[in-house]
Design a protein around this motif. Structure first.
Motif, PDB file in Angstrom:
ATOM      1  N   HIS A 216       0.841   2.832   5.591  1.00 39.51           N
ATOM      2  CA  HIS A 216       0.297   3.777   4.875  1.00 39.51           C
ATOM      3  C   HIS A 216       0.383   5.138   3.673  1.00 39.51           C
ATOM      4  O   HIS A 216       0.778   3.995   3.139  1.00 39.51           O
ATOM      5  CB  HIS A 216       0.725   5.259   6.354  1.00 39.51           C
ATOM      6  N   SER A 217      -1.260   5.110   3.386  1.00 38.15           N
ATOM      7  CA  SER A 217      -1.200   6.308   1.796  1.00 38.15           C
ATOM      8  C   SER A 217      -1.162   5.215   0.952  1.00 38.15           C
ATOM      9  O   SER A 217      -1.420   3.905   0.609  1.00 38.15           O
ATOM     10  CB  SER A 217      -0.857   7.115   2.016  1.00 38.15           C
ATOM     11  N   TYR A 218      -0.366   5.880  -0.466  1.00 39.77           N
ATOM     12  CA  TYR A 218       0.161   4.743  -1.029  1.00 39.77           C
ATOM     13  C   TYR A 218       0.559   3.394  -0.851  1.00 39.77           C
ATOM     14  O   TYR A 218       0.194   2.044  -1.525  1.00 39.77           O
ATOM     15  CB  TYR A 218       1.295   5.687  -1.860  1.00 39.77           C
ATOM     16  N   GLY A 219       0.984   2.916   0.405  1.00 38.85           N
ATOM     17  CA  GLY A 219       1.707   2.286   1.354  1.00 38.85           C
ATOM     18  C   GLY A 219       0.726   0.728   0.960  1.00 38.85           C
ATOM     19  O   GLY A 219       1.500  -0.140   1.151  1.00 38.85           O
ATOM     20  N   GLY A 220      -0.206   0.668   1.040  1.00 33.80           N
ATOM     21  CA  GLY A 220      -1.569   0.455   1.339  1.00 33.80           C
ATOM     22  C   GLY A 220      -1.472  -0.341  -0.603  1.00 33.80           C
ATOM     23  O   GLY A 220      -1.921  -1.557   0.050  1.00 33.80           O
ATOM     24  N   VAL A 221      -0.853  -0.160  -1.447  1.00 34.36           N
ATOM     25  CA  VAL A 221      -0.641  -0.624  -2.628  1.00 34.36           C
ATOM     26  C   VAL A 221      -0.151  -1.453  -2.418  1.00 34.36           C
ATOM     27  O   VAL A 221      -0.461  -3.464  -3.124  1.00 34.36           O
ATOM     28  CB  VAL A 221      -0.713   0.776  -3.424  1.00 34.36           C
ATOM     29  N   PRO A 222       1.785  -1.370  -2.397  1.00 29.62           N
ATOM     30  CA  PRO A 222       2.306  -2.638  -2.428  1.00 29.62           C
ATOM     31  C   PRO A 222       2.056  -3.750  -1.385  1.00 29.62           C
ATOM     32  O   PRO A 222       1.504  -5.036  -1.549  1.00 29.62           O
ATOM     33  CB  PRO A 222       3.988  -2.265  -2.272  1.00 29.62           C
ATOM     34  N   VAL A 223       1.468  -3.420  -0.566  1.00 27.62           N
ATOM     35  CA  VAL A 223       1.186  -4.505   1.033  1.00 27.62           C
ATOM     36  C   VAL A 223      -0.183  -5.567   0.229  1.00 27.62           C
ATOM     37  O   VAL A 223       0.149  -5.885   0.314  1.00 27.62           O
ATOM     38  CB  VAL A 223       0.652  -3.713   2.054  1.00 27.62           C
TER      39      VAL A 223
END
Length: 232
Positions: free
Chosen positions: A76-83
């Motif tokens: 979700h949201s910023y979580g897309g970046v580390p994923v």
């Protein structure tokens, strides 16, 4: 129980200022549909100003390495970046779902598409958008929204400035779920991502459907993952 009856594995990765508790309404709906869901707690929302995106990516990878068998990751949201930074380094990750989330290219950080940070360069902890209820939860029932706002946590600036070295959505089948009345994720990000994902779906409402419409969201997660599987 046969192998085909085994629960499907789903790892949930929260966004900036949030924590794993944001998924509390969604997890039971997923489990009722045959998913086994687990969550990651990102270090950059721990209040440590030195924890950045690479620390979050490490936490995602370490969690994924504990999951046996094929797994889908929902960010979700910023979580897309580390994923996006680590998913392709874990062999059992078979699909990615970006929920109102950033899909960036290698060499980009969250601040890249908007031309630089929206906060002063000396910032260590980025304040939550105000009013937070309007940004994240405008369509969430009032009492639930108030509880969610009270649970928001400090967010390190480093998470927004550290650049990805990979773009896992290029190698792993990926779906994008767009929230049509999202008041948090800038339209600039949404438009550029429509051509990045293999499958794009839309939900009505705001940035946090895991709180506002968990039943509908769980059904859509089911649909997009099955659609991606059929394309394999």
């Amino acid at each position: 129980m046969t192998e085909t009856d085994q629960p499907r594995k789903l790892v949930l990765v929260h966004g900036a200022w949030h924590g794993p508790c944001c998924w509390d309404r969604l997890v039971p709906e997923l489990e009722s549909r045959g998913w086994s869901a687990s969550t990651v707690d990102l270090p950059s929302t721990s209040g440590d100003p030195d924890a950045g995106m690479y620390d979050d990516a490490r936490a995602v990878r370490e969690h994924l390495e504990t999951v046996e068998g094929p797994v889908t990751v929902l960010a979700h949201s910023y979580g897309g970046v580390p994923v996006t930074e680590v998913a392709e380094t874990v062999p059992n990750v078979e699909r990615l779902v970006y929920l109102a989330a950033h899909m960036l290219n290698a060499g980009e950080a969250v601040i890249t598409p908007i031309g630089g940070p929206w906060f002063p360069p000396e910032t260590k902890i980025v304040p939550c958008p105000e009013p937070a209820r309007e940004a994240f939860y405008h369509d969430v029932p009032a009492e639930l929204a108030d509880t969610a706002v009270a649970r928001l946590r400090p967010q390190s600036a480093r998470a927004f400035t550290e650049e990805q070295t990979r773009a896992s959505w290029r190698t792993i089948p990926s779906a994008l779920i767009v929230c049509d009345d999202d008041r948090s994720l800038p339209e600039l990000f949404v438009k550029r991502q429509l051509t990045m994902a293999d499958v794009v779906r839309h939900l009505p409402g705001g940035h946090s459907p895991f709180l506002s419409r968990p039943v509908e969201l769980a059904g859509l997660i089911d649909e997009v993952t099955r659609t991606l599987a059929a394309r394999d």
